[in-house]
Scaffold this active site. Structure first.
Site, PDB file in Angstrom:
ATOM      1  N   GLY A  77       5.429   3.122  -0.087  1.00  0.00           N
ATOM      2  CA  GLY A  77       6.033   3.938  -1.148  1.00  0.00           C
ATOM      3  C   GLY A  77       5.112   3.987  -2.346  1.00  0.00           C
TER       4      GLY A  77
ATOM      5  N   GLU B 273       3.717   6.637 -11.093  1.00  0.00           N
ATOM      6  CA  GLU B 273       4.771   7.137 -10.202  1.00  0.00           C
ATOM      7  C   GLU B 273       6.115   6.532 -10.596  1.00  0.00           C
ATOM      8  OE1 GLU B 273       3.283   7.719  -5.853  1.00  0.00           O
ATOM      9  OE2 GLU B 273       2.148   6.044  -6.665  1.00  0.00           O
TER      10      GLU B 273
ATOM     11  N   SER C  76       0.854  -1.189   0.000  1.00  0.00           N
ATOM     12  CA  SER C  76       0.000   0.000   0.000  1.00  0.00           C
ATOM     13  C   SER C  76       0.887   1.235   0.000  1.00  0.00           C
ATOM     14  CB  SER C  76      -0.895  -0.004   1.240  1.00  0.00           C
ATOM     15  OG  SER C  76      -0.109   0.317   2.373  1.00  0.00           O
ATOM     16  N   LYS C  77       0.237   2.371  -0.010  1.00  0.00           N
ATOM     17  CA  LYS C  77       0.935   3.665  -0.030  1.00  0.00           C
ATOM     18  C   LYS C  77       2.023   3.764   1.045  1.00  0.00           C
ATOM     19  CE  LYS C  77      -0.204   6.466  -3.212  1.00  0.00           C
ATOM     20  NZ  LYS C  77       0.973   6.274  -4.035  1.00  0.00           N
ATOM     21  N   ARG C  78       1.756   3.105   2.166  1.00  0.00           N
ATOM     22  CA  ARG C  78       2.729   3.165   3.259  1.00  0.00           C
ATOM     23  C   ARG C  78       4.097   2.665   2.833  1.00  0.00           C
ATOM     24  NH1 ARG C  78       2.072  -0.531   6.927  1.00  0.00           N
ATOM     25  NH2 ARG C  78       0.568  -1.644   5.641  1.00  0.00           N
TER      26      ARG C  78
END
Ligand code: GLU
Length: 492
Positions: A261, A267, A257-259
């Site tokens: 990176g 991106e 997840s975003k946590r």
């Protein structure tokens, strides 16, 4: 190769950007289609009107193009089984649901949310292991149901799971046979009160209509699959082979997840990853060619991919390995490929060179040869080439480098001697330049390191530039001498 031509689809919901997990699913579908000379279909599952946007659809299409996953049927390319957006297929779902009702395989249900909640609570209270829909409306007569519909009563359509349907065995190419107890499958909703289809229904109507032979998707959908099998059976359509691929985890063992990176494909694109390297890396998250090969070019993936080598264990996303693969891809490029695919596009994009940039091929190749080994990401090109594209007037001198390499007793004499030696060189080329500089330490009775440092800072503005002879050859004699003259004022 199977006898029926392979048809697979990637069916993202445009409720967000294309994330790493979705990209890997897309890659597996694409590679499986290519390896089996089949058809790769892109379908946009945009039935969730609140969360789906056209903007996300465009972002997904762009990401797919960047990944190089060309689709044979789908948005923008068309095909015989379109439309390829679920919102444009609404009538097909209604027709299919109506047909199932007409055939007695589905039925309208008028139970209110309150009724359903009360039934569930009662089932909990009596510790009934089955807490799903209690089939209250299953046996309403057609006439009664129609009369209630005509009177304007809201209803959903539910599928009628056959009484005698034994356990559902999902044949999965990754997980093997997975058995689901039939009693866990209630008569689930296929069409909502507002007439829209549920995911399990729309997906199967489409997969059946599009002749999908293999459904390759994330294993978060494995639990939906027995319901989908029931829908195939009701529709009288052949059940495809399923392949549910494992989750991607972060280094801490939790779902990526975003946590952890960056999670969106764009991106990675913006960070300068090469599409080929990124696809290679993602392909390895749960699949292997032979258990050891790490560098798998796209054409090998597209010819050798097989579901037998897909692992059912979760894969861990390892940014270091991705970077290593990226470095390998850059290293394996020829200087010319590097120039055309990485260096020049990057220099254009950064505005270092304009559209009218012209340089002789040998000059560009020579530049590529010194820049490539110093490039991990395309953006590095701009920093590494800065001294080459500067002029004696624009060159930026790094203060620390000046303090360490130039502003020292004796360095003025070094620059004077270097200038003289360089000015008198017959040929302005790397070997000759290096030879001229090599002769200086002894003549000046100074350490070689000090001499080279001073000249390097004078000509490149810093102490970390590419090899001096090559760089100076690219800069040109006149400008090198002008730089030495400018730097002379800073030397002691
Ligand atoms: N739109 C669904 C998703 O994005 C597709 C699932 C499937 O492949 O059936 O999860």
């Amino acid at each position: 190769m199977s006898e029926t031509p392979v048809r697979v689809r990637f069916a993202p919901s445009p409720t967000g950007k294309l994330h790493v997990g979705g990209a890997r699913t897309a890659i597996y579908n694409w590679a499986f289609a290519r390896a089996n000379h089949g058809t790769f279909i892109l379908r946009i599952d945009d039935t969730d009107p609140e969360r789906s946007t056209e903007e996300n659809t465009q972002i997904i299409l762009r990401a797919m193009r960047w990944l190089g996953l060309d689709w044979d049927e789908g948005p923008e390319v068309g095909g015989d089984f379109g439309p390829y957006k679920q919102t444009e297929r609404a009538q097909m779902y209604r027709d299919a649901a109506q047909r199932l009702w007409d055939e007695g395989k589905a039925y309208p249900c008028f139970c209110t949310p309150e009724q359903l909640a009360a039934d569930r609570e009662a089932a909990q209270a009596r510790k009934d292991p089955f807490q799903g829909y209690q089939r209250r409306c299953r046996n309403l007569s057609r006439e009664e149901a129609q009369a209630r519909i005509d009177a304007g009563e809201p209803y959903v359509l539910r599928i009628k799971v056959p009484e005698d349907r034994g356990d559902v065995v999902v044949r999965d190419a990754v997980h093997g046979d997975v058995t689901f107890a039939a009693r866990e499958l209630d008569d689930f909703v296929i069409q909502r009160t507002d007439g829209t289809p549920t995911y399990n229904f729309a997906t199967v109507v489409d997969d059946a209509a599009m002749g999908i032979t293999h459904v390759i998707r994330g294993d978060d959908h494995l639990s939906n699959t027995p319901r989908q099998v029931i829908v195939y059976e009701a529709l009288g359509a052949p059940v495809p082979t399923f392949a549910h691929i494992s989750m991607i985890l972060g280094a801490d063992g939790k779902k990526l997840s975003k946590r952890h990176g960056a999670t969106n494909v764009e991106e990675y694109r913006d960070a300068g990853y090469l599409s080929d390297a990124f696809v290679n890396y993602l392909a390895l998250l749960g699949w292997s060619l032979d258990g050891e090969t790490t560098i798998i070019p796209r054409d090998v993936l597209a010819s050798q991919f097989s579901l037998d080598h897909v692992s059912k264990n979760p894969a861990t996303f390892d940014p270091k390995k991705l970077d290593w693969i990226q470095a390998e891809y850059i290293r394996s490029m020829s200087d010319q490929e590097f120039a055309d695919e990485v260096m020049l596009p990057e220099l254009h994009e950064a505005g270092v060179i304009g559209g009218d940039f012209e340089a002789d091929e040998a000059w560009v190749d020579a530049l590529a040869a010194i820049v490539k080994p110093r490039t991990k990401f395309p953006a590095d090109v701009v920093t590494v080439t800065a001294p080459v594209f500067a002029t004696a007037e624009t060159l930026v001198y790094d203060e620390k480098s000046v303090a360490k390499g130039l502003a020292k007793e004796g360095m003025g004499a070094v620059l004077d001697a270097a200038r003289e030696a360089l000015a008198g060189l017959a040929a302005w080329e790397p070997a000759a330049i290096d030879a001229a500089l090599e002769a200086l330490p002894e003549a000046l009775d100074l350490k070689k390191r000090l001499v080279f440092q001073a000249v390097r800072v004078a000509v490149c503005g810093n102490m970390v530039s590419p090899p001096l002879g090559e760089t100076m050859a690219l800069v040109g004699r006149e400008d090198c001498l002008a730089r030495i003259d400018r730097a002379r004022a800073m030397a002691l």
